[in-house]
Design an enzyme around this catalytic site. Structure first.
Site, PDB file in Angstrom:
ATOM      1  N   TRP A 102       8.380 -11.453   1.637  1.00 13.69           N
ATOM      2  CA  TRP A 102       8.417 -10.229   0.824  1.00 13.69           C
ATOM      3  C   TRP A 102       9.739 -10.070   0.113  1.00 13.69           C
ATOM      4  O   TRP A 102       9.783  -9.658  -1.044  1.00 13.69           O
ATOM      5  CB  TRP A 102       8.089  -8.997   1.667  1.00 13.69           C
ATOM      6  CG  TRP A 102       6.686  -9.038   2.189  1.00 13.69           C
ATOM      7  CD1 TRP A 102       6.291  -9.091   3.491  1.00 13.69           C
ATOM      8  CD2 TRP A 102       5.469  -9.045   1.416  1.00 13.69           C
ATOM      9  NE1 TRP A 102       4.924  -9.140   3.576  1.00 13.69           N
ATOM     10  CE2 TRP A 102       4.391  -9.113   2.335  1.00 13.69           C
ATOM     11  CE3 TRP A 102       5.187  -9.008   0.056  1.00 13.69           C
ATOM     12  CZ2 TRP A 102       3.050  -9.136   1.926  1.00 13.69           C
ATOM     13  CZ3 TRP A 102       3.861  -9.040  -0.358  1.00 13.69           C
ATOM     14  CH2 TRP A 102       2.811  -9.102   0.570  1.00 13.69           C
ATOM     15  N   ASP A 171      12.861  -2.174   1.969  1.00 17.55           N
ATOM     16  CA  ASP A 171      11.406  -2.245   1.997  1.00 17.55           C
ATOM     17  C   ASP A 171      11.006  -2.049   3.459  1.00 17.55           C
ATOM     18  O   ASP A 171      11.203  -2.940   4.279  1.00 17.55           O
ATOM     19  CB  ASP A 171      10.961  -3.624   1.471  1.00 17.55           C
ATOM     20  CG  ASP A 171       9.451  -3.826   1.573  1.00 17.55           C
ATOM     21  OD1 ASP A 171       8.750  -2.924   2.087  1.00 17.55           O
ATOM     22  OD2 ASP A 171       8.974  -4.893   1.135  1.00 17.55           O
ATOM     23  N   LYS A 195       0.220  -0.030   6.517  1.00 15.06           N
ATOM     24  CA  LYS A 195       0.570  -0.570   7.825  1.00 15.06           C
ATOM     25  C   LYS A 195       0.783   0.553   8.839  1.00 15.06           C
ATOM     26  O   LYS A 195       0.104   0.609   9.839  1.00 15.06           O
ATOM     27  CB  LYS A 195       1.802  -1.462   7.727  1.00 15.06           C
ATOM     28  CG  LYS A 195       1.475  -2.857   7.241  1.00 15.06           C
ATOM     29  CD  LYS A 195       1.997  -3.167   5.876  1.00 15.06           C
ATOM     30  CE  LYS A 195       1.506  -4.518   5.373  1.00 15.06           C
ATOM     31  NZ  LYS A 195       2.243  -4.933   4.184  1.00 15.06           N
TER      32      LYS A 195
HETATM   33  C1  PLP Z   1       2.573  -5.583   3.089  1.00 10.76           C
HETATM   34  C2  PLP Z   1       3.941  -5.654   2.590  1.00 10.76           C
HETATM   35  C3  PLP Z   1       4.237  -5.630   1.225  1.00 10.76           C
HETATM   36  C4  PLP Z   1       3.160  -5.616   0.148  1.00 10.76           C
HETATM   37  O1  PLP Z   1       2.572  -4.403   0.052  1.00 10.76           O
HETATM   38  P1  PLP Z   1       1.480  -4.086  -1.097  1.00 10.76           P
HETATM   39  O2  PLP Z   1       1.246  -2.629  -0.876  1.00 10.76           O
HETATM   40  O3  PLP Z   1       0.301  -4.950  -0.808  1.00 10.76           O
HETATM   41  O4  PLP Z   1       2.096  -4.378  -2.406  1.00 10.76           O
HETATM   42  C5  PLP Z   1       5.559  -5.630   0.840  1.00 10.76           C
HETATM   43  N1  PLP Z   1       6.542  -5.674   1.746  1.00 10.76           N
HETATM   44  C6  PLP Z   1       6.298  -5.729   3.072  1.00 10.76           C
HETATM   45  C7  PLP Z   1       7.435  -5.759   4.033  1.00 10.76           C
HETATM   46  C8  PLP Z   1       4.993  -5.722   3.532  1.00 10.76           C
HETATM   47  O5  PLP Z   1       4.752  -5.760   4.857  1.00 10.76           O
END
Ligand code: PLP
Length: 358
Positions: A102, A171, A195
Site C-alpha cells: 500500500w 494510512d 476493515k
Molecule cells: C485496504 C487498504 C487500502 C485500499 O483501500 P481501498 O479502499 O480499496 O482503496 C489502502 N491501504 C491500506 C493500508 C489498506 O489496508
C-alpha cells in the site's frame, strides 16, 4: 443462522449487533416509511445520522477542534492521489516510508504529482519489518512524511511513530480504532472503512484544519476544502455506508471504547502468535516479532504443499479468507475489531489439530 468464521482482509466481518440493528431499520427508518438509503441526503433524518457519525468518531478518538473529520469516496486509494495534489507544492518533496504494497502504491501516485523521496524502506528484505526510527531520513523541503500504520498484506504494524518537524500522514485503513494513539502526532489520517469501520464505500479523512487550502486549480471533488466547507455534503455522500459506520462507532462506544477493544485485539493476536511461536517451526510467522501486526497475522507452513493442504482443510471446516494476499501467498488471518475472540480460538484449535495430524 450460523455466522461464518470470517477472516477476510477487507471487506471484513462486521459486528453482528450492528447487522441486527441495521436490519431493524432496513425497511422503515425511524418511522419515515422509507429505508435509510431512500432518504434525501438533505433531510433532517439523514443529517442526524451523518452528524452523529462525525461526533462519535470525534469522541472515540478524542479529536480536537482544530481537525476536520471528512467522509469521502474513492477508497483509501484515491487518498494516494489527493494527498499530494492538496499538500505537495512545486518546490517541495513528498516523503514516503515503504513498508508494503500500500505504501508502494501511495508513492506511485505521488510521483505523478511532484517530487518524491523514500525516507526509509524495508523492501529489500521482503517487508518483514517496520524500520527503526533512526533509519528515517527526510529530504530537504519535505512537504510531509507518509507512512502506513498497519501493513495489511505483510502483517506488520508500527508500534512507535516518528516525531517529525514536518506534517505526518498515516494510512490507517487496516488498524484505525484498533488501539489508542495520539491524534495530535498526526496531521492527516485516512482510512477506507471496510476493515475496521464499516462497509466499503466511505473513506474517513481526519485532517488538521490549517492544512486545508483553497486550490482553485484542483478539480472541486479532489479538494479537501470542498468537503470541509460543506460538512462532507457537497455532493451526495454514500449515505448507507455512513449509516453503517455510525452503528459501528456506536458499537465501539458500547464496548468500552478503544482501550477495551485494544485489549481484546491483543488477546486475539497473542493466541495466534503463541500458536505460531510454540509450533516448533511447523508454522512460520512472516513478520519480525517486534513489527508484528495485531490485525493481520501472516504465516506460512514448512512447504507450499502443506500450506495448500492447510488452506483446503480450513475451508472445508468453514474458515473463510485465510489465504494470503495474491501477491505474497501463504496464509493470513485478519482479525479486525469485529472478529470475535471465539472465532480466533476456533482457528487456533484447528491449527493445533492440523499440526498434530501432519
Ligand atoms: C485496504 C487498504 C487500502 C485500499 O483501500 P481501498 O479502499 O480499496 O482503496 C489502502 N491501504 C491500506 C493500508 C489498506 O489496508
Amino acid at each position: 443462522m450460523k455466522r461464518a468464521f470470517n477472516f477476510n482482509a477487507g471487506p471484513a466481518t462486521l459486528p453482528f449487533a450492528v447487522l441486527e440493528k441495521a436490519k431493524e431499520a432496513w425497511l422503515d427508518f425511524n418511522g419515515t416509511g422509507m429505508a435509510l438509503m431512500e432518504l434525501s441526503h438533505r433531510s433532517k433524518d439523514y443529517e442526524i445520522v451523518h452528524n452523529k457519525a462525525i461526533a462519535s468518531l470525534r469522541n472515540i478518538l478524542s479529536i480536537p477542534d482544530d481537525y476536520e473529520v471528512l467522509f469521502l469516496q474513492g477508497g483509501a486509494s484515491l487518498q494516494f492521489s489527493m494527498i499530494p495534489m492538496n499538500l505537495l507544492k512545486p518546490d517541495q518533496t513528498a516523503n514516503y516510508i515503504l513498508t508494503g504494497s500500500w505504501s508502494d502504491k501511495a508513492l506511485k501516485e505521488a510521483k505523478k504529482v511532484g517530487s518524491t523521496h523514500v525516507a526509509a524502506s524495508t523492501k529489500e528484505t521482503g517487508y518483514h519489518r517496520i524500520p527503526e526510527l533512526e533509519e528515517i531520513n527526510l529530504s530537504e523541503d519535505a512537504a510531509y512524511l507518509h507512512l502506513t500504520s498497519n501493513n495489511t498484506i505483510f502483517g506488520t504494524q508500527w508500534h512507535q511513530y516518528p516525531n517529525t518537524q514536518v506534517p505526518l500522514i498515516a494510512d490507517m485503513s487496516s488498524d484505525i480504532l484498533s488501539r489508542p494513539f495520539q491524534i495530535e502526532q498526526f496531521d492527516l489520517i485516512y482510512a477506507g472503512a471496510q476493515k475496521n469501520l464499516g462497509p466499503s464505500g466511505v473513506t474517513v479523512v481526519i485532517i488538521r484544519k490549517e492544512l486545508i487550502q483553497s486550490q482553485p486549480a484542483l478539480p472541486t471533488m479532489l479538494n479537501y476544502e470542498t468537503f470541509a466547507k460543506n460538512n462532507s455534503l457537497y455532493n451526495t455522500p454514500p449515505t448507507l455506508a455512513i449509516y453503517l459506520l455510525s452503528l459501528v462507532l456506536e458499537w465501539v462506544e458500547e464496548n468500552g471504547g478503544i482501550e477495551a477493544i485494544s485489549k481484546r485485539n491483543e488477546e486475539k493476536s497473542s493466541l495466534l502468535y503463541n500458536m505460531i511461536d510454540n509450533s516448533n517451526g511447523f508454522y512460520i510467522g512472516h513478520a519480525d516479532e517486534k513489527s508484528r501486526s495485531h490485525m493481520n497475522v501472516t504465516f506460512n507452513l514448512k512447504s507450499e504443499e502443506l500450506s495448500t493442504k492447510f488452506l483446503e482443510e480450513a475451508k472445508q471446516i468453514g474458515f473463510v479468507g485465510l489465504n494470503g494476499h495474491r501477491s505474497v501467498g501463504g496464509c493470513r488471518a485478519s482479525i479486525y475489531n469485529a472478529v470475535p475472540l471465539e472465532h480466533v480460538e476456533a482457528l487456533v484449535s484447528f491449527m493445533k489439530n492440523f499440526k498434530e495430524k501432519y
